[in-house]
Design a protein around this motif. Sequence first.
Motif, PDB file in Angstrom:
ATOM      1  N   ASP A   1      20.329 -29.975 -11.373  1.00  0.00           N
ATOM      2  CA  ASP A   1      19.009 -29.431 -11.091  1.00  0.00           C
ATOM      3  C   ASP A   1      18.319 -30.318 -10.052  1.00  0.00           C
ATOM      4  OD1 ASP A   1      16.702 -27.573 -11.929  1.00  0.00           O
ATOM      5  OD2 ASP A   1      15.833 -29.577 -12.076  1.00  0.00           O
ATOM      6  N   VAL A   2      17.723 -29.682  -9.059  1.00  0.00           N
ATOM      7  CA  VAL A   2      17.138 -30.436  -7.942  1.00  0.00           C
ATOM      8  C   VAL A   2      15.995 -31.309  -8.422  1.00  0.00           C
ATOM      9  CG1 VAL A   2      16.039 -30.233  -5.692  1.00  0.00           C
ATOM     10  CG2 VAL A   2      17.826 -28.611  -6.355  1.00  0.00           C
ATOM     11  N   ARG A   3      15.105 -30.774  -9.235  1.00  0.00           N
ATOM     12  CA  ARG A   3      13.944 -31.546  -9.691  1.00  0.00           C
ATOM     13  C   ARG A   3      14.371 -32.733 -10.542  1.00  0.00           C
ATOM     14  NH1 ARG A   3       9.164 -29.149  -8.620  1.00  0.00           N
ATOM     15  NH2 ARG A   3       9.237 -26.958  -7.943  1.00  0.00           N
ATOM     16  N   ASP A   4      15.349 -32.528 -11.401  1.00  0.00           N
ATOM     17  CA  ASP A   4      15.831 -33.640 -12.215  1.00  0.00           C
ATOM     18  C   ASP A   4      16.460 -34.723 -11.346  1.00  0.00           C
ATOM     19  OD1 ASP A   4      14.983 -32.310 -14.441  1.00  0.00           O
ATOM     20  OD2 ASP A   4      16.963 -31.526 -14.987  1.00  0.00           O
TER      21      ASP A   4
ATOM     22  N   ALA B   1      10.852 -26.695  -0.348  1.00  0.00           N
ATOM     23  CA  ALA B   1       9.927 -27.221   0.658  1.00  0.00           C
ATOM     24  C   ALA B   1       8.741 -27.899  -0.002  1.00  0.00           C
ATOM     25  CB  ALA B   1       9.469 -26.089   1.573  1.00  0.00           C
ATOM     26  N   ASP B   2       8.233 -27.332  -1.099  1.00  0.00           N
ATOM     27  CA  ASP B   2       7.119 -27.960  -1.814  1.00  0.00           C
ATOM     28  C   ASP B   2       7.555 -29.261  -2.485  1.00  0.00           C
ATOM     29  OD1 ASP B   2       5.473 -25.890  -1.053  1.00  0.00           O
ATOM     30  OD2 ASP B   2       5.782 -24.740  -2.902  1.00  0.00           O
ATOM     31  N   LEU B   3       8.748 -29.269  -3.033  1.00  0.00           N
ATOM     32  CA  LEU B   3       9.225 -30.455  -3.752  1.00  0.00           C
ATOM     33  C   LEU B   3       9.392 -31.642  -2.808  1.00  0.00           C
ATOM     34  CD1 LEU B   3      10.325 -31.775  -6.334  1.00  0.00           C
ATOM     35  CD2 LEU B   3      12.577 -30.848  -5.740  1.00  0.00           C
ATOM     36  N   PHE B   4       9.924 -31.413  -1.617  1.00  0.00           N
ATOM     37  CA  PHE B   4      10.182 -32.508  -0.676  1.00  0.00           C
ATOM     38  C   PHE B   4       9.093 -32.625   0.392  1.00  0.00           C
ATOM     39  CE2 PHE B   4      14.371 -31.444  -2.372  1.00  0.00           C
ATOM     40  CZ  PHE B   4      14.862 -32.707  -2.696  1.00  0.00           C
ATOM     41  N   ASP B   5       8.051 -31.815   0.304  1.00  0.00           N
ATOM     42  CA  ASP B   5       6.932 -31.861   1.248  1.00  0.00           C
ATOM     43  C   ASP B   5       7.428 -31.692   2.684  1.00  0.00           C
ATOM     44  OD1 ASP B   5       4.315 -32.032   2.064  1.00  0.00           O
ATOM     45  OD2 ASP B   5       4.320 -34.233   2.178  1.00  0.00           O
ATOM     46  N   LEU B   6       8.141 -30.617   2.929  1.00  0.00           N
ATOM     47  CA  LEU B   6       8.679 -30.344   4.252  1.00  0.00           C
ATOM     48  C   LEU B   6       7.654 -29.614   5.100  1.00  0.00           C
ATOM     49  CD1 LEU B   6      12.258 -29.126   3.240  1.00  0.00           C
ATOM     50  CD2 LEU B   6      11.499 -31.458   3.772  1.00  0.00           C
TER      51      LEU B   6
ATOM     52  N   GLU C   1      13.444 -33.281  15.618  1.00  0.00           N
ATOM     53  CA  GLU C   1      11.994 -33.320  15.440  1.00  0.00           C
ATOM     54  C   GLU C   1      11.656 -34.308  14.328  1.00  0.00           C
ATOM     55  OE1 GLU C   1       9.860 -31.812  17.268  1.00  0.00           O
ATOM     56  OE2 GLU C   1      11.058 -30.298  18.324  1.00  0.00           O
ATOM     57  N   GLU C   2      10.514 -34.960  14.489  1.00  0.00           N
ATOM     58  CA  GLU C   2      10.043 -35.912  13.489  1.00  0.00           C
ATOM     59  C   GLU C   2       8.706 -35.422  12.942  1.00  0.00           C
ATOM     60  OE1 GLU C   2       9.454 -40.759  12.999  1.00  0.00           O
ATOM     61  OE2 GLU C   2       9.843 -39.858  14.963  1.00  0.00           O
ATOM     62  N   TYR C   3       8.675 -35.169  11.626  1.00  0.00           N
ATOM     63  CA  TYR C   3       7.469 -34.717  10.952  1.00  0.00           C
ATOM     64  C   TYR C   3       7.090 -35.763   9.909  1.00  0.00           C
ATOM     65  CZ  TYR C   3       8.638 -30.163  12.951  1.00  0.00           C
ATOM     66  OH  TYR C   3       8.951 -29.125  13.809  1.00  0.00           O
ATOM     67  N   GLY C   4       6.185 -36.666  10.288  1.00  0.00           N
ATOM     68  CA  GLY C   4       5.810 -37.731   9.363  1.00  0.00           C
ATOM     69  C   GLY C   4       6.996 -38.644   9.088  1.00  0.00           C
ATOM     70  N   GLU C   5       7.361 -38.752   7.809  1.00  0.00           N
ATOM     71  CA  GLU C   5       8.501 -39.583   7.419  1.00  0.00           C
ATOM     72  C   GLU C   5       9.786 -38.780   7.290  1.00  0.00           C
ATOM     73  OE1 GLU C   5       7.487 -41.574   3.849  1.00  0.00           O
ATOM     74  OE2 GLU C   5       5.962 -42.863   4.768  1.00  0.00           O
ATOM     75  N   THR C   6       9.746 -37.513   7.680  1.00  0.00           N
ATOM     76  CA  THR C   6      10.919 -36.645   7.568  1.00  0.00           C
ATOM     77  C   THR C   6      11.464 -36.332   8.957  1.00  0.00           C
ATOM     78  OG1 THR C   6      10.054 -35.647   5.545  1.00  0.00           O
ATOM     79  CG2 THR C   6      11.804 -34.462   6.690  1.00  0.00           C
ATOM     80  N   LEU C   7      12.756 -36.458   9.090  1.00  0.00           N
ATOM     81  CA  LEU C   7      13.433 -36.148  10.344  1.00  0.00           C
ATOM     82  C   LEU C   7      14.141 -34.800  10.193  1.00  0.00           C
ATOM     83  CD1 LEU C   7      14.129 -37.371  13.151  1.00  0.00           C
ATOM     84  CD2 LEU C   7      16.258 -38.189  12.128  1.00  0.00           C
TER      85      LEU C   7
ATOM     86  N   ARG D   1      13.373 -40.491   3.176  1.00  0.00           N
ATOM     87  CA  ARG D   1      13.673 -41.825   2.643  1.00  0.00           C
ATOM     88  C   ARG D   1      14.668 -41.760   1.494  1.00  0.00           C
ATOM     89  NH1 ARG D   1      11.693 -44.518  -1.564  1.00  0.00           N
ATOM     90  NH2 ARG D   1      10.163 -42.866  -1.936  1.00  0.00           N
ATOM     91  N   ASP D   2      14.582 -40.719   0.675  1.00  0.00           N
ATOM     92  CA  ASP D   2      15.447 -40.648  -0.501  1.00  0.00           C
ATOM     93  C   ASP D   2      16.090 -39.270  -0.673  1.00  0.00           C
ATOM     94  OD1 ASP D   2      13.216 -39.209  -1.125  1.00  0.00           O
ATOM     95  OD2 ASP D   2      12.596 -40.448  -2.830  1.00  0.00           O
ATOM     96  N   PHE D   3      16.252 -38.546   0.417  1.00  0.00           N
ATOM     97  CA  PHE D   3      16.884 -37.230   0.296  1.00  0.00           C
ATOM     98  C   PHE D   3      17.506 -36.812   1.624  1.00  0.00           C
ATOM     99  CE2 PHE D   3      12.576 -36.279   1.710  1.00  0.00           C
ATOM    100  CZ  PHE D   3      12.771 -35.319   2.698  1.00  0.00           C
ATOM    101  N   VAL D   4      18.500 -35.953   1.495  1.00  0.00           N
ATOM    102  CA  VAL D   4      19.115 -35.256   2.626  1.00  0.00           C
ATOM    103  C   VAL D   4      19.271 -33.801   2.210  1.00  0.00           C
ATOM    104  CG1 VAL D   4      21.134 -35.000   4.108  1.00  0.00           C
ATOM    105  CG2 VAL D   4      20.357 -37.262   3.458  1.00  0.00           C
ATOM    106  N   ILE D   5      18.762 -32.894   3.027  1.00  0.00           N
ATOM    107  CA  ILE D   5      18.888 -31.462   2.768  1.00  0.00           C
ATOM    108  C   ILE D   5      19.646 -30.846   3.942  1.00  0.00           C
ATOM    109  CG2 ILE D   5      17.704 -29.284   2.330  1.00  0.00           C
ATOM    110  CD1 ILE D   5      15.314 -30.913   1.351  1.00  0.00           C
ATOM    111  N   THR D   6      20.762 -30.222   3.660  1.00  0.00           N
ATOM    112  CA  THR D   6      21.544 -29.557   4.705  1.00  0.00           C
ATOM    113  C   THR D   6      21.482 -28.052   4.472  1.00  0.00           C
ATOM    114  OG1 THR D   6      23.567 -29.832   3.395  1.00  0.00           O
ATOM    115  CG2 THR D   6      23.097 -31.495   5.060  1.00  0.00           C
ATOM    116  N   VAL D   7      21.133 -27.334   5.517  1.00  0.00           N
ATOM    117  CA  VAL D   7      21.039 -25.878   5.465  1.00  0.00           C
ATOM    118  C   VAL D   7      22.056 -25.327   6.465  1.00  0.00           C
ATOM    119  CG1 VAL D   7      19.556 -23.860   5.691  1.00  0.00           C
ATOM    120  CG2 VAL D   7      18.595 -26.042   4.904  1.00  0.00           C
ATOM    121  N   ARG D   8      23.019 -24.598   5.957  1.00  0.00           N
ATOM    122  CA  ARG D   8      24.109 -24.113   6.804  1.00  0.00           C
ATOM    123  C   ARG D   8      23.981 -22.608   7.015  1.00  0.00           C
ATOM    124  NH1 ARG D   8      29.402 -22.485   5.642  1.00  0.00           N
ATOM    125  NH2 ARG D   8      29.078 -22.968   3.446  1.00  0.00           N
ATOM    126  N   HIS D   9      24.175 -22.176   8.260  1.00  0.00           N
ATOM    127  CA  HIS D   9      24.186 -20.758   8.618  1.00  0.00           C
ATOM    128  C   HIS D   9      25.500 -20.454   9.332  1.00  0.00           C
ATOM    129  CE1 HIS D   9      19.893 -19.734   7.807  1.00  0.00           C
ATOM    130  NE2 HIS D   9      19.726 -21.038   8.011  1.00  0.00           N
TER     131      HIS D   9
END
Length: 375
Positions: free
Chosen positions: A63-66, A95-100, A118-124, A157-165
């Motif tokens: 589970d992502v939240r856990d 997006a809400d969980l990781f503040d994207l 692109e750099e959005y705050g602390e998220t690349l 800082r503590d996550f990587v999200i990969t979205v594949r198409h």
Amino acid sequence: MSMAGNLRKVGSLRGVDSLRRVARLARRRPRVDLSHPARSPLGSAVVNCVTYRRGIRQSGSSDVRDAVRHVRKHGDGFVWLGLHEPSEREFADIADLFDLHPLAVEDAVLAHQRPKLEEYGETLFAVFKTCCYVDHAQLTATSEVVDTGEIMVFVGRDFVITVRHGRHGSLGHVREDLEASPEQLAKGPAAVLHAIADHVVDDYLKVTECVQSDIDQVEMEVFAKDGERADPGRIYQLKRELLEFKRAVVPLGRPVQTLATEPPPVVPPEIQAYFRDVSDHLLRVAEQVAAFDELLNSILQAHLAQVTVAQNADMRKITAWAAVIAVPTMVCGVYGMNFDYMPGLHARYGYAVLLAVIGALCFGLHRGFRRNGWL
């Protein structure tokens, strides 16, 4: 001990072995075929969700939240969440969980983006165009040579999200290679970003090798005997597919160069050196693509020149034969005007002499044209 007791003892040993085998199978992590277009059992769009600490894969809930709660509770490690073609509704909670950032989320859901960083705050946020070579028995004017897809990567800082198409671009073996090198994976989410970039560029190198074979085949056919009969549609189709490949390779140069020279804070200095290696490989691919483009232009121009030369040769032959046939036509036209006083009209051998003169003139013209290469 009785025979019945021995049988019970053997049966119990077999039962223990069976339990041990089941336990070993249970300890094995599940392997998901990421190349398959079907959605994973972890969710409608979630392919995998794994927590890593000190480069070691952690067991537990998918589970992502856990997973996020576990990482932020201990203060080290990161979560790697893999998605395949999520819808806007499916991606909203993530997006809400990781503040994207909403703009990055929109790009990740809609796809069809240019390679960028692109750099959005602390998220690349990085976009990569994936490419694969489409095997074909013979190149035709409608053959698909290069198939493209996209991989979007969110790095925090503590996550990587990969979205594949797309139908290809599986990251399963990338994950396995990283897990086989815990010291590299322990460097954090930036190590995953480098592994994905390196994987994408390595695929580019494979595509260039296969495209080179197609270009060599077309070039050999164009410059072979009767090369003017080669299908120009094949050359044009190969050029169009190369253009699609070029759209994936060339725009990626600046983002990779940025990661190699002036990376954002989320990329530590020890990972920056790895991006320089990726940048070198990408530069080589870009140079090869530019060379392929120029070579196809030259092949197409050479083919058109061959067609023009062949047409000129046909026109010379037609003109030469027309000149040869014009001699008897002219003579016969003159003698067909029915005048009473014409040279040799009443001579005994006039007809034979006239035919001999016509034949001599035609032979002379034919020989002259052959000497000049017109026939």
